[in-house]
Design a protein around this motif. Structure first.
Motif, mmCIF file in Angstrom:
data_model
loop_
_atom_site.group_PDB
_atom_site.id
_atom_site.type_symbol
_atom_site.label_atom_id
_atom_site.label_comp_id
_atom_site.label_asym_id
_atom_site.label_seq_id
_atom_site.Cartn_x
_atom_site.Cartn_y
_atom_site.Cartn_z
ATOM 1 N N ASN A 57 108.944 -3.727 13.565
ATOM 2 C CA ASN A 57 108.971 -5.155 13.919
ATOM 3 C C ASN A 57 107.625 -5.682 14.405
ATOM 4 N N ALA A 58 106.779 -4.756 14.881
ATOM 5 C CA ALA A 58 105.484 -5.200 15.426
ATOM 6 C C ALA A 58 104.332 -4.931 14.468
ATOM 7 N N LEU A 59 104.652 -4.625 13.240
ATOM 8 C CA LEU A 59 103.602 -4.264 12.275
ATOM 9 C C LEU A 59 102.539 -5.361 12.139
ATOM 10 N N HIS A 60 102.966 -6.608 12.278
ATOM 11 C CA HIS A 60 102.028 -7.738 12.139
ATOM 12 C C HIS A 60 101.044 -7.820 13.302
ATOM 13 N N TYR B 78 98.390 -8.868 27.334
ATOM 14 C CA TYR B 78 99.578 -8.056 27.610
ATOM 15 C C TYR B 78 100.555 -8.052 26.425
ATOM 16 N N SER B 79 100.482 -9.090 25.604
ATOM 17 C CA SER B 79 101.411 -9.129 24.470
ATOM 18 C C SER B 79 100.802 -8.502 23.219
ATOM 19 N N ILE B 146 105.116 -19.706 25.306
ATOM 20 C CA ILE B 146 106.183 -18.691 25.257
ATOM 21 C C ILE B 146 106.490 -18.333 23.798
ATOM 22 N N LEU B 147 106.552 -19.347 22.940
ATOM 23 C CA LEU B 147 106.829 -19.086 21.519
ATOM 24 C C LEU B 147 105.716 -18.254 20.877
ATOM 25 N N MET B 148 104.473 -18.556 21.242
ATOM 26 C CA MET B 148 103.337 -17.786 20.700
ATOM 27 C C MET B 148 103.399 -16.320 21.146
ATOM 28 N N LEU B 149 103.744 -16.134 22.413
ATOM 29 C CA LEU B 149 103.787 -14.768 22.952
ATOM 30 C C LEU B 149 104.948 -13.975 22.357
ATOM 31 N N ARG B 150 106.057 -14.655 22.115
ATOM 32 C CA ARG B 150 107.223 -13.976 21.519
ATOM 33 C C ARG B 150 106.927 -13.452 20.119
ATOM 34 N N LYS B 151 106.024 -14.149 19.418
ATOM 35 C CA LYS B 151 105.678 -13.731 18.057
ATOM 36 C C LYS B 151 104.935 -12.398 18.050
ATOM 37 N N LEU B 210 113.518 -14.741 28.046
ATOM 38 C CA LEU B 210 112.663 -15.729 27.381
ATOM 39 C C LEU B 210 111.738 -15.084 26.352
ATOM 40 N N LEU B 211 111.273 -13.896 26.656
ATOM 41 C CA LEU B 211 110.276 -13.276 25.783
ATOM 42 C C LEU B 211 110.855 -12.253 24.806
ATOM 43 N N SER B 212 112.175 -12.089 24.829
ATOM 44 C CA SER B 212 112.779 -11.149 23.878
ATOM 45 C C SER B 212 113.171 -11.880 22.605
ATOM 46 N N ARG B 213 112.914 -11.202 21.483
ATOM 47 C CA ARG B 213 113.271 -11.829 20.200
ATOM 48 C C ARG B 213 114.683 -11.465 19.777
#
Lengths: 170, 213
Positions: A57-60, B78-79, B146-151, B210-213
């Motif tokens: 899932n984190a490959l990108h 951190y992300s 938050i959306l950017m970090l979740r990606k 919030l940060l879990s997909r």
């Protein structure tokens, strides 16, 4: 390890052969990272599976100019901590259930269930459970008596608790 | 159980994300522009002179802006799963926390040394609209962040959550200060620093979700 960088880079391009090779080669390294944080053998495989899924899932997020080993290591550490945090209560719950069943066996109730449940675990594990939960011995004492290492006793006990829990909860 | 073959079969070409530095600059630049527009809109309705403040006001805001950027950059680092980035993130998180609390303490000391904190407290209690301004200015950038970090792959979700709220609302706080006619330390403490701090602390408990997909 540079090979992993290349394999990951190709995987990001959609190369399935490289990806398969990478996922296969990386497993011992991931296991070693997990083992540093949890010596419990019975959960290493579970965390390995979760880590592989996380890698997928984190490959990108992999930057080919940076170290692949460092990337994998952070993901594996993170998944180990997540797993330990989220399963902490389950692991202790499994032990509690085993404790309760042991107590009930002393009262001659549910003996039949317990006997059936005990058949699900190996002879060695049965011995460990009896020594630790009925005779009240510590893992160290049990290990000495059974001529095993302390960590092996703990691992075997943990696996047995899990099996007992699964069987008794059905 | 995760089967390797299943993972391999579901593999598709992926679009890699940019480095945390580039993403943080992108967020910071666009958020500054957005916050400036919202602040000017507020200003238009209140008809105030935007630049009539003492020098200290600008220095404090410059430091707060720097601290906000450090918090945001730390959250982005951190992300990003990389040991070097994680180390830098940790250092930045400590740096911005120390500076933020330092400014907060200085402001508190300033109030105390002025000797009229109780009197000011009574007057300041009615100015809750300043807090609403911070939320209005900072809400959209915070959600976008938050959306950017979740990606990406947020590793220390709770810490990232605190840094996200601290960074984005501190930046909003800087802009909202241009909406005040006078510089008043007690007011700053009650309606700017403290609410931001409380929201940042609260975010510690909500960040996992919030940060879990």
């Amino acid at each position: 390890m540079n090979n992993w960088n290349e394999l990951l880079k190709q995987s990001q391009q959609g190369n399935k052969n490289s990806y398969k090779k990478f996922l296969t080669e990386v497993q011992p390294f991931v296991k070693a990272v997990i083992y540093k944080r949890s010596e419990n053998q019975s959960i290493i495989d579970d965390i390995l599976q979760e880590t592989l899924l996380a890698i997928h899932n984190a490959l990108h997020t992999y930057d080919s100019t940076r170290s692949a080993k460092s990337w994998i290591s952070v993901i594996a550490k993170n998944k180990t901590l997540d797993y330990l945090k989220s399963n902490q209560h389950k692991l202790s719950q499994a032990e509690d259930i085993a404790d309760l069943k042991m107590e009930s066996s002393n009262n001659d109730t549910n003996n039949y269930d317990l006997e059936k449940a005990m058949k699900q675990v190996s002879i060695k594990q049965q011995e460990i459970i009896v020594k630790m939960k009925i005779e009240g011995k510590t893992a160290k004492q049990t290990a000495l008596e059974l001529e095993m290492t302390e960590s092996a006793v703990k691992t075997a006990a943990h696996r047995a608790y899990k099996l007992l829990k699964e069987f008794l909860e059905v | 159980m995760t089967d390797i073959n299943t993972l391999v079969n579901s593999l598709e070409k992926v679009k890699t994300i940019r480095s945390p530095y580039k993403r943080s600059i992108k967020w910071f630049g666009l958020s500054l522009a957005l916050m400036l527009i919202i602040t000017y809109a507020f200003k238009y309705f209140t008809q105030q002179n935007m630049f009539a403040y003492p020098l200290y006001f600008y220095i404090e805001n410059a430091i707060l802006t720097l601290v906000a950027y450090c918090a945001i950059l730390s959250a982005f680092l951190y992300s990003s799963p990389d040991e070097q980035y994680q180390l830098k993130a940790k250092k930045l998180a400590v740096f911005c926390s120390v500076f933020w609390i330092g400014l907060f303490s200085y402001c508190l000391y300033h109030c105390y040394s002025m000797g009229h904190i109780i009197h000011q407290l009574k007057n300041a209690m009615i100015d809750y609209q300043n807090f609403i301004e911070i939320l209005s200015i900072g809400a959209i950038p915070a959600i976008w962040l938050i959306l950017m970090l979740r990606k990406a792959f947020p590793t220390h979700k709770r810490v990232i959550g605190v840094l996200t709220i601290l960074g984005s609302l501190t930046l909003a706080m800087v802009f909202s200060r241009f909406l005040d006619i006078v510089y008043e330390p007690t007011h700053m403490i009650i309606w700017r620093y403290t609410p931001v701090l409380i929201l940042a602390i609260l975010s510690y408990w909500f960040s996992d979700r919030l940060l879990s997909r």
